[in-house]
Design an enzyme around this catalytic site. Sequence first.
Site, mmCIF file in Angstrom:
data_model
loop_
_atom_site.group_PDB
_atom_site.id
_atom_site.type_symbol
_atom_site.label_atom_id
_atom_site.label_comp_id
_atom_site.label_asym_id
_atom_site.label_seq_id
_atom_site.Cartn_x
_atom_site.Cartn_y
_atom_site.Cartn_z
ATOM 1 N N GLU A 1 59.906 -14.547 19.690
ATOM 2 C CA GLU A 1 60.077 -15.464 20.821
ATOM 3 C C GLU A 1 59.296 -14.995 22.040
ATOM 4 O OE1 GLU A 1 63.230 -18.201 23.222
ATOM 5 O OE2 GLU A 1 63.886 -17.148 21.423
ATOM 6 N N GLY B 1 61.848 -21.462 25.315
ATOM 7 C CA GLY B 1 62.073 -21.621 23.892
ATOM 8 C C GLY B 1 63.306 -22.482 23.691
ATOM 9 N N HIS C 1 63.112 -13.342 7.152
ATOM 10 C CA HIS C 1 62.777 -11.923 7.036
ATOM 11 C C HIS C 1 62.537 -11.640 5.555
ATOM 12 C CE1 HIS C 1 64.056 -11.801 11.147
ATOM 13 N NE2 HIS C 1 65.308 -12.098 10.816
ATOM 14 N N VAL C 2 61.340 -11.175 5.213
ATOM 15 C CA VAL C 2 60.978 -11.039 3.799
ATOM 16 C C VAL C 2 60.739 -9.595 3.348
ATOM 17 C CG1 VAL C 2 60.052 -13.374 3.659
ATOM 18 C CG2 VAL C 2 58.524 -11.501 4.254
ATOM 19 N N ARG C 3 60.634 -8.670 4.288
ATOM 20 C CA ARG C 3 60.391 -7.274 3.927
ATOM 21 C C ARG C 3 61.011 -6.380 5.002
ATOM 22 N NH1 ARG C 3 56.361 -4.376 0.962
ATOM 23 N NH2 ARG C 3 55.449 -6.345 0.371
ATOM 24 N N SER C 4 61.533 -5.247 4.584
ATOM 25 C CA SER C 4 62.087 -4.266 5.521
ATOM 26 C C SER C 4 61.013 -3.271 5.922
ATOM 27 C CB SER C 4 63.245 -3.506 4.871
ATOM 28 O OG SER C 4 64.303 -4.372 4.572
ATOM 29 N N HIS D 1 51.413 -27.195 16.826
ATOM 30 C CA HIS D 1 51.427 -28.499 17.497
ATOM 31 C C HIS D 1 51.476 -28.255 18.997
ATOM 32 C CE1 HIS D 1 52.466 -32.571 18.666
ATOM 33 N NE2 HIS D 1 53.505 -32.086 19.314
ATOM 34 N N GLY E 1 51.956 -30.451 21.940
ATOM 35 C CA GLY E 1 52.275 -31.703 22.615
ATOM 36 C C GLY E 1 52.386 -31.494 24.116
#
Length: 140
Positions: free
Chosen positions: A63, A83, A90-93, A107, A109
């Site tokens: 963020e 924000g 989260h895909v890996r440590s 995008h 706008g």
Amino acid sequence: MNEHKEKILSVCNEICKGTLMETLDITYIDVGENFLLAKMPVTPKVHQPDGVLHGGASVALAESVGSAASYIFLDGQKFFVRGIEIAANHVRSIKEGFVYARASILHKGRTTQLWEIKITDEEDRLISNCKLTTIALPKN
């Protein structure tokens, strides 16, 4: 461009003093035509109890970078950027080293913007993939 780039990074890093970004040791390190890149050290300060990077620290990094990118690319002199939604996978440590967050616009706008923030390790392996929606509110 290089002098302009250094000025943008300097401003981004300067305005972080005394904020969460300073607490997490986030440093803005590169900016291009449609991206902003930052790094954050992975130390016990950002670990969860079992010794790996806390997902909340990753989201705070995402963020921070996405909001700073909005400020840069949407003329922060004219707009407040906030924000309004963030999602993270989260895909890996990771236990130590640095993570890098690259915010790229999906995008742009007039009112809302959509950012993709990829967080990777020092070997460019994906740690987290985040999506941030920001809103630009006129300052007048």
